[in-house]
Design an enzyme around this catalytic site. Structure first.
Site, PDB file in Angstrom:
ATOM      1  N   CYS A 106      30.930  54.652  38.901  1.00 36.70           N
ATOM      2  CA  CYS A 106      30.435  53.297  38.670  1.00 36.70           C
ATOM      3  C   CYS A 106      30.652  52.876  37.220  1.00 36.70           C
ATOM      4  O   CYS A 106      31.776  52.621  36.806  1.00 36.70           O
ATOM      5  CB  CYS A 106      28.963  53.209  39.093  1.00 36.70           C
ATOM      6  SG  CYS A 106      28.360  51.514  39.334  1.00 36.70           S
ATOM      7  N   HIS A 200      29.081  56.219  44.311  1.00 37.71           N
ATOM      8  CA  HIS A 200      28.267  57.271  43.703  1.00 37.71           C
ATOM      9  C   HIS A 200      28.227  58.529  44.578  1.00 37.71           C
ATOM     10  O   HIS A 200      27.254  58.737  45.315  1.00 37.71           O
ATOM     11  CB  HIS A 200      26.837  56.772  43.493  1.00 37.71           C
ATOM     12  CG  HIS A 200      26.676  55.767  42.412  1.00 37.71           C
ATOM     13  ND1 HIS A 200      26.525  56.103  41.089  1.00 37.71           N
ATOM     14  CD2 HIS A 200      26.643  54.411  42.465  1.00 37.71           C
ATOM     15  CE1 HIS A 200      26.397  55.002  40.361  1.00 37.71           C
ATOM     16  NE2 HIS A 200      26.471  53.961  41.172  1.00 37.71           N
ATOM     17  N   GLU A 202      27.484  61.377  43.706  1.00 37.34           N
ATOM     18  CA  GLU A 202      26.418  62.247  43.215  1.00 37.34           C
ATOM     19  C   GLU A 202      25.032  61.843  43.703  1.00 37.34           C
ATOM     20  O   GLU A 202      24.058  62.586  43.513  1.00 37.34           O
ATOM     21  CB  GLU A 202      26.423  62.264  41.677  1.00 37.34           C
ATOM     22  CG  GLU A 202      25.806  61.053  41.007  1.00 37.34           C
ATOM     23  CD  GLU A 202      26.696  59.819  40.947  1.00 37.34           C
ATOM     24  OE1 GLU A 202      26.278  58.820  40.345  1.00 37.34           O
ATOM     25  OE2 GLU A 202      27.807  59.846  41.528  1.00 37.34           O
TER      26      GLU A 202
END
Length: 295
Positions: A106, A200, A202
Protein backbone atom coordinates in the site's frame (compact mmCIF):
# COMPACT_ATOMS: atom_id res chain seq x y z
CA UNK A 1 10.34 -21.97 6.31
CA UNK A 2 13.91 -21.35 7.47
CA UNK A 3 15.46 -17.90 7.24
CA UNK A 4 18.15 -18.23 9.92
CA UNK A 5 19.67 -14.97 11.03
CA UNK A 6 17.76 -12.78 8.62
CA UNK A 7 17.90 -9.18 9.82
CA UNK A 8 14.86 -7.22 8.77
CA UNK A 9 14.17 -3.51 9.25
CA UNK A 10 10.42 -2.87 9.46
CA UNK A 11 9.50 0.79 8.98
CA UNK A 12 6.06 1.95 10.14
CA UNK A 13 4.52 4.25 7.54
CA UNK A 14 2.38 6.16 10.05
CA UNK A 15 3.26 9.30 11.94
CA UNK A 16 2.84 9.49 15.73
CA UNK A 17 -0.85 10.36 15.49
CA UNK A 18 -1.57 7.55 13.04
CA UNK A 19 0.29 5.02 15.17
CA UNK A 20 -1.55 6.10 18.31
CA UNK A 21 -5.00 5.87 16.68
CA UNK A 22 -4.26 2.46 15.23
CA UNK A 23 -2.85 1.09 18.46
CA UNK A 24 -5.87 2.35 20.40
CA UNK A 25 -8.28 0.72 17.93
CA UNK A 26 -6.44 -2.46 17.07
CA UNK A 27 -3.95 -3.07 19.87
CA UNK A 28 -0.76 -2.86 17.85
CA UNK A 29 1.03 -0.54 15.48
CA UNK A 30 1.36 -1.43 11.81
CA UNK A 31 5.02 -2.34 12.20
CA UNK A 32 4.30 -4.51 15.25
CA UNK A 33 1.62 -6.40 13.37
CA UNK A 34 3.91 -6.89 10.38
CA UNK A 35 6.71 -8.13 12.64
CA UNK A 36 4.32 -10.69 14.15
CA UNK A 37 3.58 -12.05 10.67
CA UNK A 38 7.30 -12.26 9.89
CA UNK A 39 7.76 -14.09 13.19
CA UNK A 40 5.18 -16.67 12.14
CA UNK A 41 6.71 -17.18 8.70
CA UNK A 42 10.39 -16.94 9.67
CA UNK A 43 10.87 -17.52 13.41
CA UNK A 44 14.64 -17.13 13.13
CA UNK A 45 14.41 -13.63 11.64
CA UNK A 46 15.35 -10.64 13.78
CA UNK A 47 13.09 -7.63 13.22
CA UNK A 48 14.05 -4.06 14.12
CA UNK A 49 11.12 -1.64 14.19
CA UNK A 50 11.53 1.88 12.89
CA UNK A 51 9.36 5.02 12.82
CA UNK A 52 10.80 6.99 9.88
CA UNK A 53 8.03 9.60 9.94
CA UNK A 54 9.47 10.91 13.22
CA UNK A 55 12.19 13.50 13.42
CA UNK A 56 14.55 10.91 14.91
CA UNK A 57 14.16 7.75 12.89
CA UNK A 58 16.10 5.50 15.29
CA UNK A 59 18.32 3.48 12.98
CA UNK A 60 21.04 2.48 15.43
CA UNK A 61 23.06 0.67 12.77
CA UNK A 62 23.54 1.58 9.13
CA UNK A 63 21.33 0.13 6.44
CA UNK A 64 24.08 -2.33 5.54
CA UNK A 65 23.43 -4.06 8.87
CA UNK A 66 20.15 -5.42 7.49
CA UNK A 67 19.18 -7.97 4.87
CA UNK A 68 16.01 -6.16 3.86
CA UNK A 69 13.60 -3.33 4.53
CA UNK A 70 9.80 -3.33 4.78
CA UNK A 71 7.73 -0.14 4.58
CA UNK A 72 4.18 -0.69 5.85
CA UNK A 73 0.88 0.95 5.06
CA UNK A 74 -0.03 4.40 6.38
CA UNK A 75 -2.80 6.94 6.72
CA UNK A 76 -0.47 9.56 5.21
CA UNK A 77 -0.81 10.73 1.62
CA UNK A 78 2.05 11.70 -0.65
CA UNK A 79 0.11 14.65 -2.06
CA UNK A 80 -0.03 16.24 1.38
CA UNK A 81 3.76 16.29 1.66
CA UNK A 82 5.47 17.49 4.82
CA UNK A 83 8.42 16.22 6.85
CA UNK A 84 6.78 12.91 7.79
CA UNK A 85 6.38 12.09 4.10
CA UNK A 86 9.76 13.44 3.00
CA UNK A 87 11.63 11.39 5.61
CA UNK A 88 10.09 8.20 4.24
CA UNK A 89 10.93 9.11 0.66
CA UNK A 90 14.51 9.70 1.81
CA UNK A 91 14.63 6.34 3.61
CA UNK A 92 13.30 4.49 0.56
CA UNK A 93 15.76 6.26 -1.74
CA UNK A 94 18.67 5.55 0.57
CA UNK A 95 17.76 1.88 0.97
CA UNK A 96 17.41 1.28 -2.76
CA UNK A 97 20.57 3.21 -3.63
CA UNK A 98 22.41 1.10 -1.05
CA UNK A 99 21.23 -2.07 -2.78
CA UNK A 100 18.90 -3.22 -0.01
CA UNK A 101 15.98 -5.46 -1.03
CA UNK A 102 12.73 -3.71 -0.07
CA UNK A 103 9.12 -4.81 0.28
CA UNK A 104 6.20 -2.44 0.65
CA UNK A 105 2.45 -2.82 0.81
CA UNK A 106 0.00 0.00 0.00
CA UNK A 107 1.77 3.17 1.23
CA UNK A 108 5.13 1.39 0.95
CA UNK A 109 4.56 0.68 -2.73
CA UNK A 110 3.41 4.24 -3.37
CA UNK A 111 6.56 5.64 -1.75
CA UNK A 112 8.84 3.38 -3.81
CA UNK A 113 7.03 4.27 -7.03
CA UNK A 114 7.29 8.00 -6.28
CA UNK A 115 11.03 7.71 -5.57
CA UNK A 116 11.57 5.91 -8.88
CA UNK A 117 9.59 8.43 -10.94
CA UNK A 118 6.08 6.97 -11.00
CA UNK A 119 2.80 8.83 -10.51
CA UNK A 120 0.86 8.39 -7.27
CA UNK A 121 -2.52 9.92 -6.51
CA UNK A 122 -6.20 9.36 -5.86
CA UNK A 123 -7.42 6.43 -7.93
CA UNK A 124 -10.00 7.78 -10.43
CA UNK A 125 -11.76 4.40 -10.37
CA UNK A 126 -12.35 4.71 -6.67
CA UNK A 127 -11.01 3.23 -3.43
CA UNK A 128 -10.92 -0.34 -2.20
CA UNK A 129 -12.22 -0.99 1.30
CA UNK A 130 -12.04 -4.49 2.69
CA UNK A 131 -10.72 -6.53 -0.21
CA UNK A 132 -9.17 -6.15 -3.64
CA UNK A 133 -11.21 -8.56 -5.72
CA UNK A 134 -10.28 -10.68 -8.73
CA UNK A 135 -6.61 -9.82 -8.72
CA UNK A 136 -4.76 -11.40 -11.62
CA UNK A 137 -1.11 -11.64 -12.58
CA UNK A 138 0.11 -9.90 -15.70
CA UNK A 139 2.12 -11.86 -18.24
CA UNK A 140 5.31 -10.91 -16.44
CA UNK A 141 3.77 -11.46 -13.02
CA UNK A 142 2.70 -15.03 -13.76
CA UNK A 143 6.33 -16.16 -13.66
CA UNK A 144 7.57 -13.72 -11.03
CA UNK A 145 8.78 -15.10 -7.67
CA UNK A 146 6.78 -12.49 -5.70
CA UNK A 147 3.55 -14.14 -6.86
CA UNK A 148 4.73 -17.75 -6.71
CA UNK A 149 1.89 -19.92 -5.45
CA UNK A 150 -0.89 -17.54 -6.45
CA UNK A 151 -3.66 -18.87 -8.66
CA UNK A 152 -5.15 -17.40 -11.81
CA UNK A 153 -7.16 -14.93 -9.71
CA UNK A 154 -7.33 -14.12 -6.02
CA UNK A 155 -8.75 -11.72 -3.45
CA UNK A 156 -6.68 -9.94 -0.79
CA UNK A 157 -7.20 -7.52 2.10
CA UNK A 158 -7.06 -3.91 0.89
CA UNK A 159 -7.84 -0.45 2.20
CA UNK A 160 -6.69 2.50 0.11
CA UNK A 161 -7.75 5.73 -1.53
CA UNK A 162 -4.49 6.56 -3.33
CA UNK A 163 -2.63 4.25 -5.68
CA UNK A 164 0.18 4.05 -8.20
CA UNK A 165 -1.45 5.52 -11.29
CA UNK A 166 1.58 5.28 -13.56
CA UNK A 167 4.44 2.86 -13.00
CA UNK A 168 8.00 4.25 -12.87
CA UNK A 169 10.16 3.95 -16.01
CA UNK A 170 11.46 0.42 -16.38
CA UNK A 171 9.25 -1.01 -13.63
CA UNK A 172 7.48 -4.33 -14.14
CA UNK A 173 3.78 -4.41 -13.25
CA UNK A 174 2.99 -7.85 -11.84
CA UNK A 175 -0.74 -7.82 -11.02
CA UNK A 176 -3.89 -5.79 -11.65
CA UNK A 177 -7.65 -5.91 -11.30
CA UNK A 178 -10.65 -4.00 -12.62
CA UNK A 179 -10.16 -1.21 -10.08
CA UNK A 180 -6.43 -0.63 -10.48
CA UNK A 181 -3.84 -1.34 -13.17
CA UNK A 182 -0.94 -1.55 -10.69
CA UNK A 183 -1.71 -3.94 -7.85
CA UNK A 184 1.76 -5.48 -7.60
CA UNK A 185 5.08 -4.29 -8.97
CA UNK A 186 8.82 -4.81 -9.23
CA UNK A 187 10.97 -1.66 -9.28
CA UNK A 188 14.71 -1.53 -9.85
CA UNK A 189 16.28 1.67 -8.62
CA UNK A 190 19.92 2.36 -7.90
CA UNK A 191 21.42 -0.96 -6.83
CA UNK A 192 18.23 -1.96 -5.07
CA UNK A 193 15.21 -4.08 -5.86
CA UNK A 194 11.69 -3.33 -4.66
CA UNK A 195 8.78 -5.76 -4.60
CA UNK A 196 5.41 -4.51 -3.51
CA UNK A 197 1.64 -4.77 -3.52
CA UNK A 198 -1.14 -2.21 -3.26
CA UNK A 199 -3.13 -4.78 -1.27
CA UNK A 200 -2.16 -6.03 2.20
CA UNK A 201 -0.97 -9.66 2.24
CA UNK A 202 0.26 -9.12 5.81
CA UNK A 203 -3.15 -8.19 7.23
CA UNK A 204 -5.00 -10.81 9.24
CA UNK A 205 -8.79 -10.92 9.10
CA UNK A 206 -9.47 -9.76 12.66
CA UNK A 207 -7.08 -6.85 12.06
CA UNK A 208 -8.85 -6.01 8.80
CA UNK A 209 -12.19 -5.99 10.60
CA UNK A 210 -10.85 -3.51 13.13
CA UNK A 211 -9.45 -1.32 10.35
CA UNK A 212 -12.85 -1.29 8.63
CA UNK A 213 -14.50 -0.11 11.83
CA UNK A 214 -11.83 2.57 12.17
CA UNK A 215 -12.52 3.84 8.63
CA UNK A 216 -16.30 3.28 8.72
CA UNK A 217 -17.13 6.90 7.86
CA UNK A 218 -14.98 6.68 4.73
CA UNK A 219 -16.54 3.37 3.72
CA UNK A 220 -20.03 4.91 3.89
CA UNK A 221 -18.89 8.08 2.09
CA UNK A 222 -17.48 5.91 -0.73
CA UNK A 223 -20.90 4.29 -1.17
CA UNK A 224 -19.92 0.77 -0.17
CA UNK A 225 -22.28 0.65 2.79
CA UNK A 226 -25.58 2.37 3.52
CA UNK A 227 -24.62 3.40 7.05
CA UNK A 228 -22.19 2.77 9.90
CA UNK A 229 -24.28 -0.15 11.13
CA UNK A 230 -23.81 -1.92 7.81
CA UNK A 231 -20.05 -1.44 8.02
CA UNK A 232 -20.11 -2.88 11.52
CA UNK A 233 -22.05 -5.93 10.36
CA UNK A 234 -19.63 -6.55 7.52
CA UNK A 235 -16.65 -6.11 9.84
CA UNK A 236 -18.18 -8.59 12.30
CA UNK A 237 -18.49 -11.17 9.54
CA UNK A 238 -14.86 -10.66 8.52
CA UNK A 239 -13.74 -11.04 12.13
CA UNK A 240 -15.76 -14.25 12.51
CA UNK A 241 -13.93 -15.69 9.51
CA UNK A 242 -10.89 -15.70 11.79
CA UNK A 243 -12.77 -17.42 14.63
CA UNK A 244 -12.92 -21.04 15.74
CA UNK A 245 -16.56 -21.77 14.84
CA UNK A 246 -16.24 -23.75 11.62
CA UNK A 247 -19.96 -23.55 10.82
CA UNK A 248 -19.93 -19.75 11.01
CA UNK A 249 -16.72 -19.63 8.99
CA UNK A 250 -18.27 -21.78 6.25
CA UNK A 251 -21.45 -19.68 6.22
CA UNK A 252 -19.62 -16.38 5.92
CA UNK A 253 -17.16 -17.74 3.35
CA UNK A 254 -20.08 -18.84 1.19
CA UNK A 255 -22.04 -15.63 1.74
CA UNK A 256 -19.07 -13.35 1.03
CA UNK A 257 -17.59 -15.45 -1.76
CA UNK A 258 -14.15 -16.12 -0.23
CA UNK A 259 -11.84 -19.05 -0.90
CA UNK A 260 -8.47 -20.25 0.43
CA UNK A 261 -6.67 -17.12 -0.78
CA UNK A 262 -8.50 -15.19 1.95
CA UNK A 263 -9.31 -17.91 4.49
CA UNK A 264 -5.91 -19.62 4.78
CA UNK A 265 -3.21 -17.53 6.47
CA UNK A 266 -0.31 -19.09 4.54
CA UNK A 267 -1.97 -18.35 1.22
CA UNK A 268 -3.13 -14.88 2.27
CA UNK A 269 0.46 -14.02 3.25
CA UNK A 270 1.96 -15.52 0.12
CA UNK A 271 3.87 -12.42 -1.03
CA UNK A 272 5.45 -11.91 2.40
CA UNK A 273 6.68 -15.49 2.46
CA UNK A 274 8.05 -15.14 -1.06
CA UNK A 275 9.91 -11.96 -0.14
CA UNK A 276 11.47 -13.66 2.90
CA UNK A 277 12.58 -16.55 0.68
CA UNK A 278 14.16 -14.01 -1.65
CA UNK A 279 16.03 -12.40 1.25
CA UNK A 280 17.30 -15.79 2.39
CA UNK A 281 18.58 -16.53 -1.11
CA UNK A 282 20.31 -13.13 -1.37
CA UNK A 283 21.90 -13.59 2.05
CA UNK A 284 23.11 -17.08 1.13
CA UNK A 285 24.60 -15.79 -2.13
CA UNK A 286 26.43 -13.00 -0.32
CA UNK A 287 27.79 -15.53 2.16
CA UNK A 288 29.16 -17.73 -0.61
CA UNK A 289 30.74 -14.69 -2.25
CA UNK A 290 32.45 -13.72 1.01
CA UNK A 291 33.76 -17.27 1.42
CA UNK A 292 35.06 -17.29 -2.16
CA UNK A 293 36.89 -13.97 -1.73
CA UNK A 294 38.32 -15.13 1.62
CA UNK A 295 39.82 -18.17 -0.07
Amino acid sequence: MTNAMLRLLIADGNDRDGRAKREAAIGSTTSQAFAAVVGDLAPEAACTLLNPADAVAGIEAGLDAYDGLVLTGSTLRLAEGGPAVERQLELMRAALEAGLPVFGSCWGMQVAAAVAGGEVGKNPRGPEYGFARRLAATGAGAAHPLLAGRGHAWDAPAIHLDAVLSAPPGACVLAANAVLDVQAIEIRYGRGLFWGTQYHPETDLDELAAMLRLTADDVVAAGFAADLSAVGTYADQIAELAGDDEAIRRHHAWHLGFGPDVLEAEQRRREIGNFLKHLAMVRSHKGRERDRVAR
